[in-house]
Design a protein around this motif. Sequence first.
Motif, PDB file in Angstrom:
ATOM      1  N   ASP A 121       5.524 -17.266  -2.028  1.00 41.75           N
ATOM      2  CA  ASP A 121       6.770 -17.893  -1.581  1.00 41.75           C
ATOM      3  C   ASP A 121       7.884 -17.756  -2.609  1.00 41.75           C
ATOM      4  N   ASP A 122       7.516 -17.543  -3.875  1.00 43.80           N
ATOM      5  CA  ASP A 122       8.514 -17.383  -4.930  1.00 43.80           C
ATOM      6  C   ASP A 122       9.138 -15.998  -4.824  1.00 43.80           C
ATOM      7  N   ASN A 123      10.420 -15.950  -4.487  1.00 46.99           N
ATOM      8  CA  ASN A 123      11.096 -14.674  -4.272  1.00 46.99           C
ATOM      9  C   ASN A 123      11.238 -13.872  -5.558  1.00 46.99           C
ATOM     10  N   GLU A 124      11.061 -14.510  -6.700  1.00 46.16           N
ATOM     11  CA  GLU A 124      11.179 -13.816  -7.990  1.00 46.16           C
ATOM     12  C   GLU A 124       9.816 -13.449  -8.564  1.00 46.16           C
ATOM     13  N   GLU A 125       8.759 -13.569  -7.791  1.00 46.48           N
ATOM     14  CA  GLU A 125       7.409 -13.277  -8.277  1.00 46.48           C
ATOM     15  C   GLU A 125       7.300 -11.829  -8.715  1.00 46.48           C
ATOM     16  N   ARG A 126       6.719 -11.627  -9.892  1.00 47.11           N
ATOM     17  CA  ARG A 126       6.593 -10.290 -10.455  1.00 47.11           C
ATOM     18  C   ARG A 126       5.265  -9.659 -10.043  1.00 47.11           C
ATOM     19  N   PRO A 127       5.164  -8.335 -10.072  1.00 46.75           N
ATOM     20  CA  PRO A 127       3.887  -7.670  -9.737  1.00 46.75           C
ATOM     21  C   PRO A 127       2.771  -8.117 -10.684  1.00 46.75           C
ATOM     22  N   ARG A 128       1.650  -8.503 -10.107  1.00 43.25           N
ATOM     23  CA  ARG A 128       0.528  -8.977 -10.921  1.00 43.25           C
ATOM     24  C   ARG A 128      -0.735  -9.004 -10.073  1.00 43.25           C
ATOM     25  N   ARG A 129      -1.862  -9.282 -10.748  1.00 46.16           N
ATOM     26  CA  ARG A 129      -3.162  -9.378 -10.082  1.00 46.16           C
ATOM     27  C   ARG A 129      -3.872 -10.614 -10.601  1.00 46.16           C
ATOM     28  N   GLU A 130      -4.478 -11.370  -9.688  1.00 45.98           N
ATOM     29  CA  GLU A 130      -5.122 -12.629 -10.064  1.00 45.98           C
ATOM     30  C   GLU A 130      -6.385 -12.815  -9.229  1.00 45.98           C
ATOM     31  N   GLU A 131      -7.385 -13.461  -9.815  1.00 50.10           N
ATOM     32  CA  GLU A 131      -8.636 -13.741  -9.099  1.00 50.10           C
ATOM     33  C   GLU A 131      -8.953 -15.239  -9.175  1.00 50.10           C
ATOM     34  N   GLU A 132      -9.481 -15.764  -8.056  1.00 50.19           N
ATOM     35  CA  GLU A 132      -9.854 -17.172  -7.990  1.00 50.19           C
ATOM     36  C   GLU A 132     -10.930 -17.341  -6.920  1.00 50.19           C
ATOM     37  N   ASP A 133     -12.112 -17.829  -7.321  1.00 54.77           N
ATOM     38  CA  ASP A 133     -13.230 -18.066  -6.384  1.00 54.77           C
ATOM     39  C   ASP A 133     -13.541 -16.816  -5.560  1.00 54.77           C
ATOM     40  N   ASN A 134     -13.619 -15.687  -6.235  1.00 50.28           N
ATOM     41  CA  ASN A 134     -13.906 -14.389  -5.612  1.00 50.28           C
ATOM     42  C   ASN A 134     -12.772 -13.871  -4.724  1.00 50.28           C
ATOM     43  N   TRP A 135     -11.694 -14.662  -4.594  1.00 46.14           N
ATOM     44  CA  TRP A 135     -10.508 -14.170  -3.910  1.00 46.14           C
ATOM     45  C   TRP A 135      -9.675 -13.361  -4.897  1.00 46.14           C
ATOM     46  N   GLN A 136      -9.058 -12.349  -4.404  1.00 44.47           N
ATOM     47  CA  GLN A 136      -8.214 -11.511  -5.248  1.00 44.47           C
ATOM     48  C   GLN A 136      -6.801 -11.475  -4.671  1.00 44.47           C
ATOM     49  N   LEU A 137      -5.827 -11.788  -5.507  1.00 45.31           N
ATOM     50  CA  LEU A 137      -4.411 -11.745  -5.123  1.00 45.31           C
ATOM     51  C   LEU A 137      -3.726 -10.627  -5.885  1.00 45.31           C
ATOM     52  N   ILE A 138      -3.058  -9.765  -5.147  1.00 49.91           N
ATOM     53  CA  ILE A 138      -2.262  -8.683  -5.742  1.00 49.91           C
ATOM     54  C   ILE A 138      -0.847  -8.823  -5.200  1.00 49.91           C
ATOM     55  N   VAL A 139       0.124  -8.885  -6.093  1.00 47.68           N
ATOM     56  CA  VAL A 139       1.531  -8.987  -5.697  1.00 47.68           C
ATOM     57  C   VAL A 139       2.248  -7.734  -6.175  1.00 47.68           C
ATOM     58  N   ILE A 140       2.884  -7.041  -5.244  1.00 45.46           N
ATOM     59  CA  ILE A 140       3.744  -5.905  -5.589  1.00 45.46           C
ATOM     60  C   ILE A 140       5.136  -6.180  -5.042  1.00 45.46           C
ATOM     61  N   ARG A 141       6.113  -5.457  -5.544  1.00 48.44           N
ATOM     62  CA  ARG A 141       7.479  -5.577  -5.036  1.00 48.44           C
ATOM     63  C   ARG A 141       7.757  -4.392  -4.116  1.00 48.44           C
ATOM     64  N   VAL A 142       8.205  -4.670  -2.901  1.00 43.54           N
ATOM     65  CA  VAL A 142       8.481  -3.614  -1.929  1.00 43.54           C
ATOM     66  C   VAL A 142       9.970  -3.630  -1.605  1.00 43.54           C
ATOM     67  N   PRO A 143      10.537  -2.477  -1.244  1.00 44.16           N
ATOM     68  CA  PRO A 143      11.970  -2.430  -0.929  1.00 44.16           C
ATOM     69  C   PRO A 143      12.255  -3.056   0.425  1.00 44.16           C
ATOM     70  N   CYS A 144      13.455  -3.590   0.542  1.00 40.29           N
ATOM     71  CA  CYS A 144      13.851  -4.278   1.765  1.00 40.29           C
ATOM     72  C   CYS A 144      15.339  -4.061   1.997  1.00 40.29           C
ATOM     73  N   HIS A 145      15.695  -3.767   3.229  1.00 41.97           N
ATOM     74  CA  HIS A 145      17.104  -3.588   3.603  1.00 41.97           C
ATOM     75  C   HIS A 145      17.623  -4.893   4.169  1.00 41.97           C
TER      76      HIS A 145
END
Length: 317
Positions: free
Chosen positions: A60-84
């Motif tokens: 939900d954070d619009n300023e979130e930077r690309p990163r990778r995180e793990e929690e309880d075997n869940w994996q979160l990957i955040v990338i920045r994609v272009p948008c018009h």
Amino acid sequence: MIFFSTFASVITYYINNSGYEVSDRWVSNCWTSVECPNEEEIGFLINGLDIPESFISDIDDNEERPRREEEDNWQLIVIRVPCHRNESHIDYTTVPFGIIMRGDVFVTICNYKVDMIDDFAVYTIRKQLQVANNDELVMRLFLSSSVWYLKYLKHINIRMMNVERELQQSVHNKEILELQRLENSLVYFVTSLKGNGMLFYRMAHTKSIHDNCDEELLEDVEIELKQAEDTTNIYRNIIHSMSNSYSSVISNNINQTMKQLTSISIVMMLPTLIASLYGMNVPNYLEEYQFAFPFIIVGALFASLILYLMLKKRDLF
């Protein structure tokens, strides 16, 4: 606090069957694409798929930077994609794109409607692409985002050339502001591409990625990321140089205008001075002369002509 976009919410289930085809319901190992989620869809992700709420809050954070995180075997990957986006201050920007996966659950979340998702699904069907596992799908989404950076960069380049043609004819605030908007877009692009590149290099050296993705795919992702970043830097330098050049042109035009106005003031000052002197109510030796008025007019014009030629010779007019 949950962020809601002004776009209509969309949740789509894709089944990998020689390309990602749309399904009407969730099934095991499908790709769940969520765009602009509402409260009901967020509840389904948290309660139905057991996704950690903190992951969704991070996206939900619009300023979130690309990163990778793990929690309880869940994996979160955040990338920045272009948008018009059709906004007054910027047309092209980047937004966080979250990838959440564990076991047979693969979910992507974005709070904006982006062109990349539908295009990627159509591409996999056209190429009859069979994605073997989640890690490969992550890399292919990396690749698709880089391709869309390049597509938007082509649009930006076309607009740059149009603005340059307009500036060659006349310099207006509208064109300068257009350059500023494009430069802002490129700043977002280059920052996001650097973050995506750093995340990709860290992931590319993990064992799971090496085991589940072929080298050719990883090489394609690396090449496209590098090309997108290099192209963005080139266009950014061009716009910066163009802005400086036309700022110098505007400044030079102002100097030329002020110089001409000053020269005109000097030329006009001389006949004004002569008229003031002979308009005084004191003896001036011409008050009895019947041709005094035309004589004064001709003399003032002649003196102004001499002064004009002198200024013209010095390139001050």
